[in-house]
Design a protein around this motif. Structure first.
Motif, PDB file in Angstrom:
ATOM      1  N   UNK A  47       0.825  -1.031   0.044  1.00  0.00           N
ATOM      2  CA  UNK A  47      -0.108  -0.184   0.019  1.00  0.00           C
ATOM      3  C   UNK A  47       0.757   1.123  -0.053  1.00  0.00           C
ATOM      4  N   UNK A  49       2.799   4.095  -2.574  1.00  0.00           N
ATOM      5  CA  UNK A  49       2.879   4.903  -3.972  1.00  0.00           C
ATOM      6  C   UNK A  49       3.888   3.996  -4.851  1.00  0.00           C
ATOM      7  N   UNK A  50       3.307   4.010  -6.091  1.00  0.00           N
ATOM      8  CA  UNK A  50       4.035   3.093  -7.255  1.00  0.00           C
ATOM      9  C   UNK A  50       5.301   3.900  -7.531  1.00  0.00           C
TER      10      UNK A  50
ATOM     11  N   UNK B  33      -0.910  12.706  -6.460  1.00  0.00           N
ATOM     12  CA  UNK B  33      -1.456  12.284  -5.353  1.00  0.00           C
ATOM     13  C   UNK B  33      -1.216  13.416  -4.010  1.00  0.00           C
ATOM     14  N   UNK B 168      -5.484   1.032   5.976  1.00  0.00           N
ATOM     15  CA  UNK B 168      -4.499   0.322   4.845  1.00  0.00           C
ATOM     16  C   UNK B 168      -4.822  -0.006   3.490  1.00  0.00           C
ATOM     17  N   UNK B 171      -5.540   2.761   1.318  1.00  0.00           N
ATOM     18  CA  UNK B 171      -4.347   3.405   1.117  1.00  0.00           C
ATOM     19  C   UNK B 171      -4.046   2.402  -0.348  1.00  0.00           C
ATOM     20  N   UNK B 172      -4.407   1.189  -0.133  1.00  0.00           N
ATOM     21  CA  UNK B 172      -4.244   0.236  -1.274  1.00  0.00           C
ATOM     22  C   UNK B 172      -5.098   0.580  -2.394  1.00  0.00           C
ATOM     23  N   UNK B 175      -3.724   3.461  -4.366  1.00  0.00           N
ATOM     24  CA  UNK B 175      -2.744   3.226  -5.063  1.00  0.00           C
ATOM     25  C   UNK B 175      -2.960   2.439  -6.329  1.00  0.00           C
ATOM     26  N   UNK B 176      -3.871   1.219  -6.067  1.00  0.00           N
ATOM     27  CA  UNK B 176      -4.456   0.364  -7.025  1.00  0.00           C
ATOM     28  C   UNK B 176      -5.225   0.979  -8.243  1.00  0.00           C
ATOM     29  N   UNK B 179      -4.028   5.929  -8.633  1.00  0.00           N
ATOM     30  CA  UNK B 179      -2.750   6.250  -9.010  1.00  0.00           C
ATOM     31  C   UNK B 179      -2.331   5.370 -10.364  1.00  0.00           C
ATOM     32  N   UNK B 180      -2.751   4.381 -10.445  1.00  0.00           N
ATOM     33  CA  UNK B 180      -2.396   3.431 -11.757  1.00  0.00           C
ATOM     34  C   UNK B 180      -3.115   3.759 -12.639  1.00  0.00           C
ATOM     35  N   UNK B 193       1.148   9.789   9.288  1.00  0.00           N
ATOM     36  CA  UNK B 193       1.856   8.496   9.106  1.00  0.00           C
ATOM     37  C   UNK B 193       1.131   7.524   7.855  1.00  0.00           C
ATOM     38  N   UNK B 194      -0.169   7.785   7.940  1.00  0.00           N
ATOM     39  CA  UNK B 194      -0.990   7.326   6.779  1.00  0.00           C
ATOM     40  C   UNK B 194      -0.666   7.778   5.353  1.00  0.00           C
ATOM     41  N   UNK B 196       1.774   9.341   4.363  1.00  0.00           N
ATOM     42  CA  UNK B 196       3.102   9.385   3.745  1.00  0.00           C
ATOM     43  C   UNK B 196       3.589   8.254   2.853  1.00  0.00           C
ATOM     44  N   UNK B 197       2.903   7.135   2.968  1.00  0.00           N
ATOM     45  CA  UNK B 197       3.373   5.991   1.925  1.00  0.00           C
ATOM     46  C   UNK B 197       2.762   6.246   0.633  1.00  0.00           C
ATOM     47  N   UNK B 198       1.624   7.286   0.579  1.00  0.00           N
ATOM     48  CA  UNK B 198       0.914   7.203  -0.719  1.00  0.00           C
ATOM     49  C   UNK B 198       1.075   8.595  -1.519  1.00  0.00           C
ATOM     50  N   UNK B 199       1.455   9.597  -0.731  1.00  0.00           N
ATOM     51  CA  UNK B 199       1.395  10.891  -1.346  1.00  0.00           C
ATOM     52  C   UNK B 199       2.638  11.083  -2.181  1.00  0.00           C
ATOM     53  N   UNK B 200       2.151  11.786  -3.229  1.00  0.00           N
ATOM     54  CA  UNK B 200       3.457  12.103  -3.975  1.00  0.00           C
ATOM     55  C   UNK B 200       3.933  13.593  -3.498  1.00  0.00           C
TER      56      UNK B 200
END
Lengths: 144, 309
Positions: A47, A49-50, B33, B168, B171-172, B175-176, B179-180, B193-194, B196-200
Motif C-alpha cells: 500500500x 505509492x507506485x 496524489x 491500509x 491506501x491500497x 494506489x491500485x 494512481x495507476x 503516517x497514513x 506518507x506512503x501514498x502521497x506524491x
C-alpha cells in the motif's frame, strides 16, 4: 520477499524498502536470479505509492542489484556486484564509528569497547544471519 | 498544454471576523496524489468546499480542471469525484438504491466499475444506509465518488473513522485504482503516517496559507534535526533556515529546512554536530508549532542566536 514498513518512522519509506531489499539480496536470502514482485504488485502489497517503489527499484538497478528485463519482470541479478558490498562495508564502518563515539560518550574506555566487541562477536557467532527469524534452523554455507 | 488540475491563487476567506484562509496559494498537477495537511480548524474543509463550489470566497481566484467552480459548479461537480467529511447520504435508501440514484447524475457513470467496487469494498447492497458502519459508509461514499471515472478526486479526510486495517486497504485502493489510472487525487488528513506512503506531494496548511509544499522524500531530505554547540549555532545560524530552536542542557537543538546546503558549511567550519532524520509528525510539528529564533530566518545577514533557557 517480505518487507515490513514501519509507519511514522524517522526513516523515509523509500529508504526502508531499499534497505530491506538490498539486505535480503546481499545476504543471499533472496537467491541471485530470483524474480521479485513487479513495481505495481509490490506497491499494492505494501500500500505504497507506485512512484516510490519505482524509484527504489531504479536505485537498486543503478546499484546493479536488480535487473528489470523488459516484458519479463524484475529479477535479482545473477552476480552480485562487489562494489556494492564494498559500499555497504564502508557504511558499516561509518556506523560502527558512530556507535563507538556514543560508547565514548557513555564513558567506556578503549579496553571496555574492545571487550564489548568481543562479547558481541561471541553472541553472533552461531547465527549465520542475525536478522533471520528464530525458526530458521538449517545452516547453509556461511558467508563469513 | 494541459492546465494543472487545481489552481488556487491568493484566496482569502473569513467567517464573520474569523479569518480562515489568508492568501492561500496551491497548485496540484495532473496525475499527482496530493496530501493536504493541517491541524483541525486549519481550513482544509473550507478550501475543499470552495473547490467544489459549495462555498464562496472573499478574494482570489480558484480553478478546478480549468473551470471556475464559483461560476460553473455543476460542470465541476460532474467531473470531480468528491467525498465529503462525514458524508451524509439518504439513510432510508439501501446501498443499491443510492448507487442507482447517483448514477443517473453522471453521464460518465461506469456500471461495471461500480459493480467491481461493490465486490471489492464489500458494500452490502440490500442494507439501508442508516445501518452501515462508519467504514462501510466511507467505502460507499468512495464508490459513489469514483464510479463515474472522474479525472480528479477530492477526498475530505477519508481516513476519519476507519480502523487501521481499513485505512491500509484504503491506501491500497488509492494506489491500485487511482494512481495507476493516472487520476489526480487531493485528499486531506491529519494522520500523517497514513499519508506518507501514498502521497506524491505534501502541503501543510497553517494560519490560512501553505507553509510548505514538497515531494515527500524531498521534504525528508531538507528538514532535519541539527544539534550543535551554542557558539557554533550562533556563528552558522544566518545560513540556516531554522523552523524551531531550543536549548537543552547546553546544546542547541534546531530543526532546519535546508539540510543538504547546511552540511558542507558545517563540515567546512569543522563544527561538531549531529544531524538526525525526522518523522513526518516531527516535521509537521516544526512547521506548525516550531519557534524560530528570530523573525528573519530567510537568507542573508548572519544573526546571533538568542539562547533561551
Amino acid at each position: 520477499m517480505f518487507i515490513r514498513i514501519e509507519k511514522g518512522s524517522s526513516t523515509p519509506i523509500s529508504r526502508q524498502i531499499a534497505e530491506q531489499i538490498r539486505a535480503q539480496c546481499l545476504s543471499g536470502r533472496i537467491k541471485p536470479g530470483t524474480q521479485i514482485p513487479s513495481v505495481r504488485q509490490l506497491a499494492r502489497d505494501l500500500a505504497v505509492n507506485q512512484n516510490t517503489v519505482l524509484r527504489v527499484y531504479e536505485k537498486l538497478m543503478a546499484e546493479k542489484l536488480l535487473d528489470m528485463r523488459h516484458g519479463e519482470g524484475t529479477f535479482v541479478v545473477d552476480r552480485l556486484p562487489r562494489n556494492e558490498l564494498k559500499a555497504l562495508q564502508v557504511r558499516f564502518f561509518d556506523e560502527l564509528t558512530q556507535v563507538t563515539q556514543q560508547g565514548r560518550l557513555l564513558g567506556f574506555t578503549a579496553d571496555d569497547l574492545h571487550s564489548l566487541l568481543d562479547d558481541a562477536l561471541t553472541q553472533t557467532q552461531d547465527s549465520s544471519n542475525p536478522t533471520d527469524d528464530v525458526s530458521h534452523k538449517q545452516k547453509t554455507g556461511d558467508p563469513a | 498544454m494541459t492546465s494543472p488540475a487545481i489552481e488556487i491563487h491568493d484566496v482569502r476567506k473569513s467567517f464573520r471576523d474569523k479569518r480562515v484562509l489568508d492568501g492561500l496559494n496551491l497548485t496540484v498537477e495532473r496525475g499527482q496524489t496530493f496530501a493536504f495537511l493541517g491541524r483541525n480548524g486549519a481550513g482544509k474543509t473550507t478550501t475543499i468546499q470552495m473547490l467544489m463550489g459549495l462555498l464562496s470566497l472573499d478574494q482570489g481566484t480558484l480553478k478546478v480542471l480549468g473551470r471556475n467552480p464559483q461560476q460553473q459548479p455543476l460542470e465541476v461537480r460532474s467531473t470531480v469525484g468528491y467525498l465529503a467529511e462525514d458524508q451524509t447520504m439518504f439513510g432510508w435508501m439501501t446501498c443499491e438504491e443510492i448507487i442507482r440514484f447517483v448514477a443517473t447524475f453522471y453521464p460518465t457513470w461506469d456500471h461495471s466499475l461500480a459493480r467491481r467496487f461493490v465486490d471489492q469494498f464489500e458494500v452490502p447492497l440490500k442494507t439501508k444506509i442508516r445501518h452501515l458502519s462508519k467504514g462501510q459508509n466511507v467505502r460507499l461514499g468512495l464508490l459513489l465518488a469514483l464510479a463515474h471515472r472522474p479525472e480528479l478526486v477530492i477526498l475530505d479526510d477519508p481516513a476519519l473513522g476507519l480502523d487501521p486495517i481499513m485505512r491500509k486497504e484504503f491506501n491500497r485502493d488509492l494506489v491500485e485504482h487511482l494512481q495507476s489510472a493516472g487520476t489526480t487525487v487531493l485528499y486531506s488528513s491529519h494522520l500523517l503516517y497514513e499519508v506518507e506512503p501514498v502521497a506524491d506531494v505534501i502541503a501543510i496548511l497553517h494560519n490560512g496559507s501553505i507553509v510548505r509544499q514538497s515531494g515527500t522524500d524531498e521534504l525528508r531530505e531538507q528538514v532535519k534535526r541539527l544539534i550543535l554547540e551554542p557558539d557554533a549555532a550562533a556563528r552558522i545560524s544566518g545560513d540556516l533556515k531554522i523552523l524551531d530552536s531550543r536549548t537543552l542542557s547546553g546544546e542547541v537543538v534546531l530543526v532546519i529546512d535546508n539540510a543538504p546546503s547546511a552540511i558542507p558549511l558545517l563540515r567546512e567550519a569543522d563544527f561538531t554536530y549531529r544531524l538526525e532524520d525526522l518523522s513526518l509528525d516531527e516535521i509537521f510539528e516544526a512547521f506548525v508549532v516550531g519557534r524560530p529564533p528570530a523573525p528573519s530566518t530567510t537568507t542573508g545577514t548572519a544573526q546571533p542566536m538568542p539562547v533561551s533557557t
